[in-house]
Design a protein around this motif. Sequence first.
Motif, PDB file in Angstrom:
ATOM      1  N   TRP A   4       0.811  -1.209   0.000  1.00 21.31           N
ATOM      2  CA  TRP A   4       0.000   0.000   0.000  1.00 21.31           C
ATOM      3  C   TRP A   4       0.847   1.262   0.000  1.00 21.31           C
ATOM      4  N   VAL A   5       2.047   1.199   0.547  1.00 22.49           N
ATOM      5  CA  VAL A   5       2.906   2.385   0.611  1.00 22.49           C
ATOM      6  C   VAL A   5       3.246   2.880  -0.793  1.00 22.49           C
ATOM      7  N   HIS A   6       3.448   1.973  -1.735  1.00 24.46           N
ATOM      8  CA  HIS A   6       3.746   2.364  -3.118  1.00 24.46           C
ATOM      9  C   HIS A   6       2.612   3.219  -3.688  1.00 24.46           C
ATOM     10  N   TYR A   7       1.385   2.721  -3.573  1.00 24.19           N
ATOM     11  CA  TYR A   7       0.244   3.450  -4.125  1.00 24.19           C
ATOM     12  C   TYR A   7       0.017   4.766  -3.385  1.00 24.19           C
ATOM     13  N   TRP A   8       0.150   4.754  -2.079  1.00 23.97           N
ATOM     14  CA  TRP A   8      -0.059   5.957  -1.276  1.00 23.97           C
ATOM     15  C   TRP A   8       0.995   7.014  -1.616  1.00 23.97           C
ATOM     16  N   ALA A   9       2.239   6.598  -1.723  1.00 25.03           N
ATOM     17  CA  ALA A   9       3.317   7.539  -2.042  1.00 25.03           C
ATOM     18  C   ALA A   9       3.133   8.136  -3.432  1.00 25.03           C
ATOM     19  N   THR A  10       2.697   7.323  -4.372  1.00 27.88           N
ATOM     20  CA  THR A  10       2.447   7.822  -5.730  1.00 27.88           C
ATOM     21  C   THR A  10       1.338   8.863  -5.715  1.00 27.88           C
ATOM     22  N   LEU A  11       0.258   8.572  -5.009  1.00 33.51           N
ATOM     23  CA  LEU A  11      -0.855   9.515  -4.905  1.00 33.51           C
ATOM     24  C   LEU A  11      -0.400  10.812  -4.242  1.00 33.51           C
ATOM     25  N   ALA A  12       0.356  10.703  -3.179  1.00 38.55           N
ATOM     26  CA  ALA A  12       0.855  11.896  -2.481  1.00 38.55           C
ATOM     27  C   ALA A  12       1.780  12.721  -3.378  1.00 38.55           C
ATOM     28  N   GLN A  13       2.654  12.048  -4.095  1.00 34.03           N
ATOM     29  CA  GLN A  13       3.587  12.739  -4.985  1.00 34.03           C
ATOM     30  C   GLN A  13       2.844  13.489  -6.087  1.00 34.03           C
ATOM     31  N   LEU A  14       1.843  12.865  -6.664  1.00 31.74           N
ATOM     32  CA  LEU A  14       1.054  13.527  -7.700  1.00 31.74           C
ATOM     33  C   LEU A  14       0.350  14.761  -7.139  1.00 31.74           C
ATOM     34  N   GLY A  15      -0.282  14.594  -5.982  1.00 30.50           N
ATOM     35  CA  GLY A  15      -1.004  15.702  -5.363  1.00 30.50           C
ATOM     36  C   GLY A  15      -0.096  16.866  -5.003  1.00 30.50           C
ATOM     37  N   GLN A  16       1.054  16.564  -4.426  1.00 35.13           N
ATOM     38  CA  GLN A  16       1.985  17.623  -4.037  1.00 35.13           C
ATOM     39  C   GLN A  16       2.619  18.304  -5.239  1.00 35.13           C
ATOM     40  N   GLY A  17       2.725  17.586  -6.346  1.00 37.21           N
ATOM     41  CA  GLY A  17       3.332  18.149  -7.546  1.00 37.21           C
ATOM     42  C   GLY A  17       2.352  18.852  -8.455  1.00 37.21           C
ATOM     43  N   GLY A  18       1.083  18.928  -8.047  1.00 39.40           N
ATOM     44  CA  GLY A  18       0.081  19.578  -8.871  1.00 39.40           C
ATOM     45  C   GLY A  18      -0.227  18.821 -10.151  1.00 39.40           C
ATOM     46  N   VAL A  19      -0.050  17.496 -10.115  1.00 40.45           N
ATOM     47  CA  VAL A  19      -0.254  16.662 -11.295  1.00 40.45           C
ATOM     48  C   VAL A  19      -1.658  16.062 -11.257  1.00 40.45           C
ATOM     49  N   THR A  20      -2.347  16.161 -12.379  1.00 43.97           N
ATOM     50  CA  THR A  20      -3.637  15.501 -12.528  1.00 43.97           C
ATOM     51  C   THR A  20      -3.584  14.608 -13.760  1.00 43.97           C
ATOM     52  N   ILE A  21      -4.281  13.500 -13.689  1.00 43.74           N
ATOM     53  CA  ILE A  21      -4.334  12.554 -14.799  1.00 43.74           C
ATOM     54  C   ILE A  21      -5.798  12.291 -15.096  1.00 43.74           C
ATOM     55  N   SER A  22      -6.187  12.536 -16.336  1.00 45.69           N
ATOM     56  CA  SER A  22      -7.568  12.282 -16.739  1.00 45.69           C
ATOM     57  C   SER A  22      -7.561  11.374 -17.965  1.00 45.69           C
ATOM     58  N   GLY A  23      -8.742  10.915 -18.332  1.00 49.70           N
ATOM     59  CA  GLY A  23      -8.839   9.957 -19.421  1.00 49.70           C
ATOM     60  C   GLY A  23      -8.769   8.550 -18.872  1.00 49.70           C
ATOM     61  N   GLU A  24      -8.912   7.603 -19.766  1.00 50.09           N
ATOM     62  CA  GLU A  24      -8.921   6.210 -19.324  1.00 50.09           C
ATOM     63  C   GLU A  24      -7.947   5.368 -20.122  1.00 50.09           C
ATOM     64  N   THR A  25      -7.454   4.351 -19.460  1.00 52.49           N
ATOM     65  CA  THR A  25      -6.682   3.337 -20.166  1.00 52.49           C
ATOM     66  C   THR A  25      -7.660   2.295 -20.699  1.00 52.49           C
ATOM     67  N   VAL A  26      -7.292   1.670 -21.791  1.00 49.46           N
ATOM     68  CA  VAL A  26      -8.121   0.630 -22.387  1.00 49.46           C
ATOM     69  C   VAL A  26      -7.362  -0.689 -22.284  1.00 49.46           C
ATOM     70  N   THR A  27      -8.000  -1.681 -21.701  1.00 48.38           N
ATOM     71  CA  THR A  27      -7.407  -3.003 -21.650  1.00 48.38           C
ATOM     72  C   THR A  27      -7.720  -3.710 -22.966  1.00 48.38           C
ATOM     73  N   VAL A  28      -6.678  -3.980 -23.741  1.00 46.15           N
ATOM     74  CA  VAL A  28      -6.852  -4.690 -25.009  1.00 46.15           C
ATOM     75  C   VAL A  28      -7.112  -6.164 -24.714  1.00 46.15           C
ATOM     76  N   TRP A  29      -6.319  -6.737 -23.826  1.00 39.68           N
ATOM     77  CA  TRP A  29      -6.567  -8.078 -23.325  1.00 39.68           C
ATOM     78  C   TRP A  29      -5.883  -8.249 -21.975  1.00 39.68           C
ATOM     79  N   MET A  30      -6.376  -9.214 -21.217  1.00 45.28           N
ATOM     80  CA  MET A  30      -5.783  -9.550 -19.923  1.00 45.28           C
ATOM     81  C   MET A  30      -5.887 -11.057 -19.773  1.00 45.28           C
ATOM     82  N   ARG A  31      -4.750 -11.680 -19.440  1.00 44.42           N
ATOM     83  CA  ARG A  31      -4.705 -13.137 -19.326  1.00 44.42           C
ATOM     84  C   ARG A  31      -3.920 -13.555 -18.085  1.00 44.42           C
ATOM     85  N   PRO A  32      -4.336 -14.643 -17.463  1.00 45.61           N
ATOM     86  CA  PRO A  32      -3.521 -15.182 -16.373  1.00 45.61           C
ATOM     87  C   PRO A  32      -2.248 -15.800 -16.951  1.00 45.61           C
TER      88      PRO A  32
END
Length: 131
Positions: free
Chosen positions: A35-63
């Motif tokens: 969880w620290v990885h995701y939390w740190a990434t979110l904090a870094q984006l917020g502190q840096g004034g970075v916003t990300i919009s739009g969506e990624t498209v999954t072309v395929w996903m396989r085990p």
Amino acid sequence: MAAYTQFVDADQRFVAAGKTTNEAASFYRRRSIDWVHYWATLAQLGQGGVTISGETVTVWMRPEDVTVGSTGNYVVLLRRWVDASALVVKQDGREVEQPNLQKPHVLHIRLERRQSETWWRVGSPRQCKPC
């Protein structure tokens, strides 16, 4: 794989908001392997004034691999081919070009379900070579 899709949807909402919140902290602690990885990434984006919009498209996903441990833990490794060309990254309101997102790429994702839990935890994705 549905658990991973739900995780990605929630993560994208938190990233789009660009703020660390109690809801995000609780979500990452419960639903991620690290969880620290995701939390740190979110904090870094917020502190840096970075916003990300739009969506990624999954072309395929396989085990790629499924393992049942002797302690009752489950591990699933996924390969996900993603097109992230529609994402828009801005810093302080100005668009920041992301040439690395223009080509689809494959991610390796680890999912774990621990013996004492009824939900899946998601690991940090590792990016592979572009397709």
